[in-house]
Design a protein around this motif. Structure first.
Motif, PDB file in Angstrom:
ATOM      1  N   ARG A 110       0.826  -1.215   0.000  1.00  0.00           N
ATOM      2  CA  ARG A 110       0.000   0.000   0.000  1.00  0.00           C
ATOM      3  C   ARG A 110       0.864   1.271   0.000  1.00  0.00           C
ATOM      4  O   ARG A 110       0.562   2.244  -0.675  1.00  0.00           O
ATOM      5  CB  ARG A 110      -0.930  -0.007   1.209  1.00  0.00           C
ATOM      6  CG  ARG A 110      -2.020  -1.049   1.112  1.00  0.00           C
ATOM      7  CD  ARG A 110      -3.025  -0.908   2.229  1.00  0.00           C
ATOM      8  NE  ARG A 110      -4.075  -1.895   2.142  1.00  0.00           N
ATOM      9  CZ  ARG A 110      -5.144  -1.915   2.925  1.00  0.00           C
ATOM     10  NH1 ARG A 110      -5.273  -0.982   3.864  1.00  0.00           N
ATOM     11  NH2 ARG A 110      -6.051  -2.859   2.784  1.00  0.00           N
ATOM     12  N   VAL A 111       1.930   1.229   0.784  1.00  0.00           N
ATOM     13  CA  VAL A 111       2.868   2.359   0.798  1.00  0.00           C
ATOM     14  C   VAL A 111       3.494   2.545  -0.582  1.00  0.00           C
ATOM     15  O   VAL A 111       3.625   3.664  -1.086  1.00  0.00           O
ATOM     16  CB  VAL A 111       3.949   2.172   1.869  1.00  0.00           C
ATOM     17  CG1 VAL A 111       5.035   3.224   1.730  1.00  0.00           C
ATOM     18  CG2 VAL A 111       3.330   2.220   3.263  1.00  0.00           C
ATOM     19  N   ALA A 112       3.871   1.429  -1.207  1.00  0.00           N
ATOM     20  CA  ALA A 112       4.470   1.497  -2.539  1.00  0.00           C
ATOM     21  C   ALA A 112       3.486   2.095  -3.547  1.00  0.00           C
ATOM     22  O   ALA A 112       3.857   2.929  -4.385  1.00  0.00           O
ATOM     23  CB  ALA A 112       4.910   0.109  -2.979  1.00  0.00           C
TER      24      ALA A 112
ATOM     25  N   VAL B 128      11.580  10.291  -8.352  1.00  0.00           N
ATOM     26  CA  VAL B 128      12.175   9.558  -7.229  1.00  0.00           C
ATOM     27  C   VAL B 128      11.118   8.724  -6.513  1.00  0.00           C
ATOM     28  O   VAL B 128      11.355   7.542  -6.174  1.00  0.00           O
ATOM     29  CB  VAL B 128      12.851  10.541  -6.251  1.00  0.00           C
ATOM     30  CG1 VAL B 128      13.323   9.806  -5.002  1.00  0.00           C
ATOM     31  CG2 VAL B 128      14.021  11.243  -6.928  1.00  0.00           C
ATOM     32  N   LEU B 129       9.936   9.319  -6.289  1.00  0.00           N
ATOM     33  CA  LEU B 129       8.866   8.575  -5.614  1.00  0.00           C
ATOM     34  C   LEU B 129       8.425   7.373  -6.431  1.00  0.00           C
ATOM     35  O   LEU B 129       8.149   6.296  -5.877  1.00  0.00           O
ATOM     36  CB  LEU B 129       7.678   9.506  -5.356  1.00  0.00           C
ATOM     37  CG  LEU B 129       7.897  10.627  -4.338  1.00  0.00           C
ATOM     38  CD1 LEU B 129       6.659  11.507  -4.237  1.00  0.00           C
ATOM     39  CD2 LEU B 129       8.253  10.053  -2.969  1.00  0.00           C
ATOM     40  N   LEU B 130       8.345   7.543  -7.744  1.00  0.00           N
ATOM     41  CA  LEU B 130       7.984   6.418  -8.605  1.00  0.00           C
ATOM     42  C   LEU B 130       9.011   5.298  -8.515  1.00  0.00           C
ATOM     43  O   LEU B 130       8.669   4.109  -8.433  1.00  0.00           O
ATOM     44  CB  LEU B 130       7.858   6.893 -10.049  1.00  0.00           C
ATOM     45  CG  LEU B 130       6.508   7.463 -10.482  1.00  0.00           C
ATOM     46  CD1 LEU B 130       6.601   8.020 -11.902  1.00  0.00           C
ATOM     47  CD2 LEU B 130       5.424   6.385 -10.413  1.00  0.00           C
ATOM     48  N   LEU B 131      10.277   5.668  -8.529  1.00  0.00           N
ATOM     49  CA  LEU B 131      11.331   4.656  -8.453  1.00  0.00           C
ATOM     50  C   LEU B 131      11.309   3.934  -7.105  1.00  0.00           C
ATOM     51  O   LEU B 131      11.440   2.705  -7.039  1.00  0.00           O
ATOM     52  CB  LEU B 131      12.698   5.307  -8.678  1.00  0.00           C
ATOM     53  CG  LEU B 131      12.955   5.855 -10.094  1.00  0.00           C
ATOM     54  CD1 LEU B 131      14.284   6.594 -10.147  1.00  0.00           C
ATOM     55  CD2 LEU B 131      12.934   4.729 -11.108  1.00  0.00           C
TER      56      LEU B 131
ATOM     57  N   TYR C 281       7.593  -2.163  -4.278  1.00  0.00           N
ATOM     58  CA  TYR C 281       6.571  -3.123  -4.717  1.00  0.00           C
ATOM     59  C   TYR C 281       7.226  -4.344  -5.362  1.00  0.00           C
ATOM     60  O   TYR C 281       6.847  -5.482  -5.116  1.00  0.00           O
ATOM     61  CB  TYR C 281       5.625  -2.448  -5.691  1.00  0.00           C
ATOM     62  CG  TYR C 281       4.461  -3.325  -6.107  1.00  0.00           C
ATOM     63  CD1 TYR C 281       3.339  -3.450  -5.300  1.00  0.00           C
ATOM     64  CD2 TYR C 281       4.498  -4.038  -7.311  1.00  0.00           C
ATOM     65  CE1 TYR C 281       2.277  -4.257  -5.673  1.00  0.00           C
ATOM     66  CE2 TYR C 281       3.446  -4.846  -7.695  1.00  0.00           C
ATOM     67  CZ  TYR C 281       2.338  -4.957  -6.869  1.00  0.00           C
ATOM     68  OH  TYR C 281       1.298  -5.764  -7.257  1.00  0.00           O
ATOM     69  N   GLY C 282       8.263  -4.085  -6.194  1.00  0.00           N
ATOM     70  CA  GLY C 282       8.945  -5.202  -6.840  1.00  0.00           C
ATOM     71  C   GLY C 282       9.644  -6.097  -5.830  1.00  0.00           C
ATOM     72  O   GLY C 282       9.620  -7.332  -5.953  1.00  0.00           O
ATOM     73  N   TYR C 283      10.265  -5.490  -4.856  1.00  0.00           N
ATOM     74  CA  TYR C 283      10.927  -6.287  -3.807  1.00  0.00           C
ATOM     75  C   TYR C 283       9.926  -7.140  -3.056  1.00  0.00           C
ATOM     76  O   TYR C 283      10.180  -8.308  -2.763  1.00  0.00           O
ATOM     77  CB  TYR C 283      11.662  -5.351  -2.855  1.00  0.00           C
ATOM     78  CG  TYR C 283      12.152  -6.032  -1.598  1.00  0.00           C
ATOM     79  CD1 TYR C 283      13.334  -6.785  -1.615  1.00  0.00           C
ATOM     80  CD2 TYR C 283      11.430  -5.941  -0.410  1.00  0.00           C
ATOM     81  CE1 TYR C 283      13.778  -7.427  -0.471  1.00  0.00           C
ATOM     82  CE2 TYR C 283      11.866  -6.576   0.734  1.00  0.00           C
ATOM     83  CZ  TYR C 283      13.040  -7.327   0.701  1.00  0.00           C
ATOM     84  OH  TYR C 283      13.474  -7.961   1.836  1.00  0.00           O
TER      85      TYR C 283
ATOM     86  N   ASP D 206       7.601 -12.339  -1.895  1.00  0.00           N
ATOM     87  CA  ASP D 206       6.385 -13.135  -1.738  1.00  0.00           C
ATOM     88  C   ASP D 206       6.484 -14.417  -2.564  1.00  0.00           C
ATOM     89  O   ASP D 206       6.064 -15.489  -2.137  1.00  0.00           O
ATOM     90  CB  ASP D 206       5.187 -12.308  -2.164  1.00  0.00           C
ATOM     91  CG  ASP D 206       3.874 -13.022  -1.882  1.00  0.00           C
ATOM     92  OD1 ASP D 206       3.824 -13.816  -0.917  1.00  0.00           O
ATOM     93  OD2 ASP D 206       2.905 -12.788  -2.620  1.00  0.00           O
ATOM     94  N   SER D 207       7.019 -14.295  -3.793  1.00  0.00           N
ATOM     95  CA  SER D 207       7.100 -15.461  -4.663  1.00  0.00           C
ATOM     96  C   SER D 207       8.148 -16.490  -4.200  1.00  0.00           C
ATOM     97  O   SER D 207       8.050 -17.662  -4.490  1.00  0.00           O
ATOM     98  CB  SER D 207       7.428 -15.029  -6.096  1.00  0.00           C
ATOM     99  OG  SER D 207       8.700 -14.383  -6.137  1.00  0.00           O
TER     100      SER D 207
END
Length: 282
Positions: free
Chosen positions: A25-27, A263-266, A272-274, A279-280
């Motif tokens: 959610r933060v991401a 910067v916020l997008l990155l 989110y990617g991490y 999770d996987s």
């Protein structure tokens, strides 16, 4: 043998799931804010333009009192406003075809008149040009460095444009003609008078001239000579200001905001990617 679940393990899994959900959610929030920041140069520039006070002219104007009995003041007045009563010969060329029907023939007639005192004109288009020039201008100015004498000539167009005369004059008649055509302060509206007053008041001492707003009355008439009381003033351009306007300032600030958005997008995408990768692999 079946797999055994303990209450502590269930609690740990739930807490881990909640933490992952919170990170996602933060991401997502960081990504959304970042996306909103990207077009900031456009909407901040627009906002600055919309909320800013009226723009000012790029010219700074100053008013100088003119003494028509002073030869040095003749030159100052004529240099600043001579175009109001004079046409310079360089303007009557093929570059100004939209203004003249026969620029070459018209210019040739004026040059001949300045050299010999008068000239006869046969071309009907040149005659029409000369009639219009004579109606709008009292003088013609010789600006050709290759001919002598240079200077100002009193212009006279006669016989329906078939004869043009030019008489060499000093700067005094030109200055007098400018003064005669100068508007009167008393005939201006109250708003126009306030604009003139600001220019005059800021032209003395350490004033340094006045830069009016674009919407101020009488700005569209500047520069101009003007009679105020018993004094003739020459209002002319004193200086220039390179001003990109409030919209440009907002655009520059917006670039900084857009950089923060990147910067916020990155950060949001990385977080989110991490989380997905973690999770996987769990």
């Amino acid at each position: 043998m079946g797999h055994l679940w303990s209450p502590e393990g269930i609690y740990f899994d739930r807490r881990n799931h909640w933490a992952m959900d919170r990170r996602r959610r933060v991401a997502l929030l960081l990504a959304v804010v970042g996306l909103l920041c990207l077009p900031a140069p456009y909407y901040l520039g627009w906002a600055a333009e919309a909320t800013a006070p009226p723009e000012r002219t790029s010219q700074i104007y100053a008013a100088e009192p003119i003494n028509l009995d002073d030869a040095s003041d003749w030159k100052r007045l004529v240099d600043a406003h001579g175009h109001e009563v004079t046409i310079a010969d360089y303007r009557i060329t093929a570059r100004y075809d939209d203004d003249y029907r026969a620029p070459n023939a018209t210019l040739a007639a004026l040059v001949t008149a300045m050299r010999e005192g008068s000239a006869s004109v046969d071309d009907p288009d040149a005659r029409a040009d000369l009639r219009e020039i004579g109606a709008a201008n009292e003088f013609v100015r010789d600006t050709n460095d290759n001919t002598e004498p240079d200077g100002y000539y009193r212009l006279s167009v006669e016989q329906n444009g078939s004869v043009v005369r030019a008489e060499k004059v000093s700067l005094r008649p030109v200055a007098d003609a400018i003064a005669d055509r100068a508007p009167r302060y008393a005939n201006l509206s109250a708003g126009e008078q306030r604009t003139v007053d600001r220019i005059v008041d800021n032209s003395t001492g350490e004033g340094g001239g006045y830069r009016p707003r674009l919407d101020e009355p009488y700005v569209d008439q500047l520069p101009t000579p003007i009679h105020k009381g018993d004094t003739l003033y020459s209002i002319s351009v004193y200086g220039h200001v390179d001003d990109f306007g409030p919209g440009f300032g907002g655009f520059v600030v917006g670039l900084g905001v857009a950089a923060v958005g990147v910067v916020l997008l990155l950060v949001g995408g990385g977080l989110y990617g991490y989380d997905r990768l973690h999770d996987s692999s769990a």
